[in-house]
Write a protein that holds these residues in place. Structure first.
Motif, PDB file in Angstrom:
ATOM      1  N   LYS A 126      40.380  35.458  -5.994  1.00 43.43           N
ATOM      2  CA  LYS A 126      40.478  34.399  -4.939  1.00 43.43           C
ATOM      3  C   LYS A 126      39.673  32.964  -5.142  1.00 43.43           C
ATOM      4  N   GLY A 127      40.140  31.903  -4.931  1.00 41.03           N
ATOM      5  CA  GLY A 127      39.559  30.604  -4.958  1.00 41.03           C
ATOM      6  C   GLY A 127      39.223  29.925  -6.267  1.00 41.03           C
ATOM      7  N   ILE A 128      39.638  30.802  -7.286  1.00 35.58           N
ATOM      8  CA  ILE A 128      39.515  30.145  -8.522  1.00 35.58           C
ATOM      9  C   ILE A 128      40.793  29.771  -9.013  1.00 35.58           C
ATOM     10  N   PRO A 129      40.830  28.195  -9.284  1.00 34.41           N
ATOM     11  CA  PRO A 129      42.144  27.771  -9.739  1.00 34.41           C
ATOM     12  C   PRO A 129      42.588  28.429 -11.090  1.00 34.41           C
ATOM     13  N   SER A 130      43.965  28.797 -11.089  1.00 36.45           N
ATOM     14  CA  SER A 130      44.523  29.345 -12.006  1.00 36.45           C
ATOM     15  C   SER A 130      44.443  28.599 -13.465  1.00 36.45           C
ATOM     16  N   ILE A 131      44.248  27.418 -13.521  1.00 36.45           N
ATOM     17  CA  ILE A 131      44.431  26.719 -14.851  1.00 36.45           C
ATOM     18  C   ILE A 131      43.105  26.889 -15.593  1.00 36.45           C
ATOM     19  N   LEU A 132      41.944  27.515 -14.767  1.00 33.01           N
ATOM     20  CA  LEU A 132      40.669  27.863 -15.551  1.00 33.01           C
ATOM     21  C   LEU A 132      40.715  28.998 -16.276  1.00 33.01           C
ATOM     22  N   SER A 133      40.874  29.237 -17.365  1.00 35.57           N
ATOM     23  CA  SER A 133      40.733  30.484 -18.230  1.00 35.57           C
ATOM     24  C   SER A 133      39.496  31.167 -17.951  1.00 35.57           C
ATOM     25  N   PRO A 134      39.336  32.450 -18.438  1.00 40.85           N
ATOM     26  CA  PRO A 134      38.230  33.006 -18.270  1.00 40.85           C
ATOM     27  C   PRO A 134      37.430  32.644 -19.448  1.00 40.85           C
ATOM     28  N   GLU A 135      37.451  32.135 -20.586  1.00 40.97           N
ATOM     29  CA  GLU A 135      36.712  31.626 -21.573  1.00 40.97           C
ATOM     30  C   GLU A 135      36.069  30.315 -20.808  1.00 40.97           C
ATOM     31  N   LEU A 136      36.774  29.630 -20.061  1.00 44.02           N
ATOM     32  CA  LEU A 136      36.265  28.388 -19.752  1.00 44.02           C
ATOM     33  C   LEU A 136      35.505  28.291 -18.695  1.00 44.02           C
TER      34      LEU A 136
ATOM     35  N   LYS B  26      33.469  31.355 -18.372  1.00 41.21           N
ATOM     36  CA  LYS B  26      32.453  31.608 -18.702  1.00 41.21           C
ATOM     37  C   LYS B  26      31.416  30.328 -19.400  1.00 41.21           C
ATOM     38  N   VAL B  27      32.257  29.508 -20.032  1.00 39.61           N
ATOM     39  CA  VAL B  27      31.226  28.469 -20.577  1.00 39.61           C
ATOM     40  C   VAL B  27      30.741  27.653 -19.317  1.00 39.61           C
ATOM     41  N   LEU B  28      31.529  27.317 -18.301  1.00 37.17           N
ATOM     42  CA  LEU B  28      31.025  26.518 -17.237  1.00 37.17           C
ATOM     43  C   LEU B  28      29.788  27.008 -16.514  1.00 37.17           C
ATOM     44  N   MET B  29      30.040  28.523 -16.597  1.00 32.94           N
ATOM     45  CA  MET B  29      28.973  29.213 -15.717  1.00 32.94           C
ATOM     46  C   MET B  29      27.560  29.228 -16.884  1.00 32.94           C
ATOM     47  N   GLU B  30      27.880  29.129 -18.075  1.00 33.27           N
ATOM     48  CA  GLU B  30      26.758  29.328 -19.125  1.00 33.27           C
ATOM     49  C   GLU B  30      25.996  27.891 -19.190  1.00 33.27           C
ATOM     50  N   MET B  31      26.695  26.935 -18.874  1.00 37.39           N
ATOM     51  CA  MET B  31      26.108  25.731 -19.053  1.00 37.39           C
ATOM     52  C   MET B  31      24.878  25.226 -17.985  1.00 37.39           C
TER      53      MET B  31
ATOM     54  N   LEU C  83      35.009  25.139 -29.144  1.00 43.01           N
ATOM     55  CA  LEU C  83      36.074  24.661 -28.604  1.00 43.01           C
ATOM     56  C   LEU C  83      36.996  25.611 -27.811  1.00 43.01           C
ATOM     57  N   LEU C  84      37.298  24.941 -26.670  1.00 45.08           N
ATOM     58  CA  LEU C  84      38.345  25.752 -25.921  1.00 45.08           C
ATOM     59  C   LEU C  84      39.878  24.884 -25.745  1.00 45.08           C
ATOM     60  N   ARG C  85      40.673  25.789 -25.791  1.00 41.86           N
ATOM     61  CA  ARG C  85      42.132  25.160 -25.573  1.00 41.86           C
ATOM     62  C   ARG C  85      42.753  25.204 -24.214  1.00 41.86           C
ATOM     63  N   CYS C  86      43.383  24.330 -23.960  1.00 45.03           N
ATOM     64  CA  CYS C  86      44.079  24.293 -22.625  1.00 45.03           C
ATOM     65  C   CYS C  86      45.489  23.685 -22.961  1.00 45.03           C
ATOM     66  N   ASP C  87      46.045  24.072 -23.794  1.00 42.98           N
ATOM     67  CA  ASP C  87      47.329  23.478 -24.268  1.00 42.98           C
ATOM     68  C   ASP C  87      48.259  23.448 -23.114  1.00 42.98           C
TER      69      ASP C  87
ATOM     70  N   ARG D 262      26.982  16.574 -29.455  1.00 43.19           N
ATOM     71  CA  ARG D 262      26.208  17.139 -28.722  1.00 43.19           C
ATOM     72  C   ARG D 262      26.448  17.686 -27.567  1.00 43.19           C
ATOM     73  N   ALA D 263      27.728  17.720 -27.241  1.00 44.58           N
ATOM     74  CA  ALA D 263      28.340  18.303 -25.973  1.00 44.58           C
ATOM     75  C   ALA D 263      28.224  19.785 -25.704  1.00 44.58           C
ATOM     76  N   TYR D 264      28.084  20.462 -24.858  1.00 41.27           N
ATOM     77  CA  TYR D 264      27.916  21.982 -24.757  1.00 41.27           C
ATOM     78  C   TYR D 264      29.293  22.386 -25.126  1.00 41.27           C
ATOM     79  N   ALA D 265      30.404  21.823 -24.993  1.00 40.18           N
ATOM     80  CA  ALA D 265      31.742  22.525 -25.370  1.00 40.18           C
ATOM     81  C   ALA D 265      32.860  21.071 -25.150  1.00 40.18           C
ATOM     82  N   ILE D 266      33.825  21.321 -25.930  1.00 46.25           N
ATOM     83  CA  ILE D 266      35.078  20.354 -25.823  1.00 46.25           C
ATOM     84  C   ILE D 266      36.198  21.273 -25.299  1.00 46.25           C
TER      85      ILE D 266
END
Length: 141
Positions: A3-13, A15-20, A42-46, A116-120
């Motif tokens: 609930k409340g998590i936008p479906s466009i955000l993958s589990p991998e993304l 995780k990265v947002l949480m790690e930052m 690198l994270l894909r959001c094709d 130098r970014a954490y992720a792209i």
């Protein structure tokens, strides 16, 4: 699904947002950006554009209030006759959450900062100069 998590955000993304941590940066890159050659994370959001991804990320991701410019866009190369209406879309989305000043970074300086970014996050965004850097802030309460 949660609930409340936008479906466009993958589990991998997610995780990265949480790690930052505070001050880490993430790039939401358009389809022309050389993402794979500029990062080890690198994270894909094709199939998605930057605006819908930006809106979803900002719903969970605090921008850095200690930085005068927690958002950066790739500046148009001088002499390049490109319109950038997507920047106005970004400003509207960002203003829903906070009112930061937006930085405009020269193309090759943007590439160096991307390294130098954490992720792209690579998207299918077709607009030119549609790359955006977000600097993570803290959640105070």
């Amino acid at each position: 699904m949660l609930k409340g998590i936008p479906s466009i955000l993958s589990p991998e993304l997610l995780k990265v947002l949480m790690e930052m941590g505070h001050g880490d940066e993430i790039i939401l890159a358009d389809g022309n950006f050389p993402a794979a050659s500029h990062t080890n994370r690198l994270l894909r959001c094709d199939g998605h554009g930057v605006p819908e991804l930006l809106e979803a990320v900002l719903s969970l991701f605090p921008l850095d209030t200690y930085s005068e410019q927690p958002v950066a866009l790739m500046a148009v190369v001088p002499g390049d006759q490109v319109e950038t209406p997507i920047w106005g879309v970004y400003e509207e989305l960002i203003q829903k959450h906070t009112k930061p000043e937006i930085e405009y970074v020269e193309r090759f300086a943007f590439y160096e900062r991307a390294k130098r970014a954490y992720a792209i996050v690579a998207t299918s965004e077709k607009a030119l100069y549609a790359n955006v850097i977000l600097k993570k802030g803290v959640i105070s309460s």
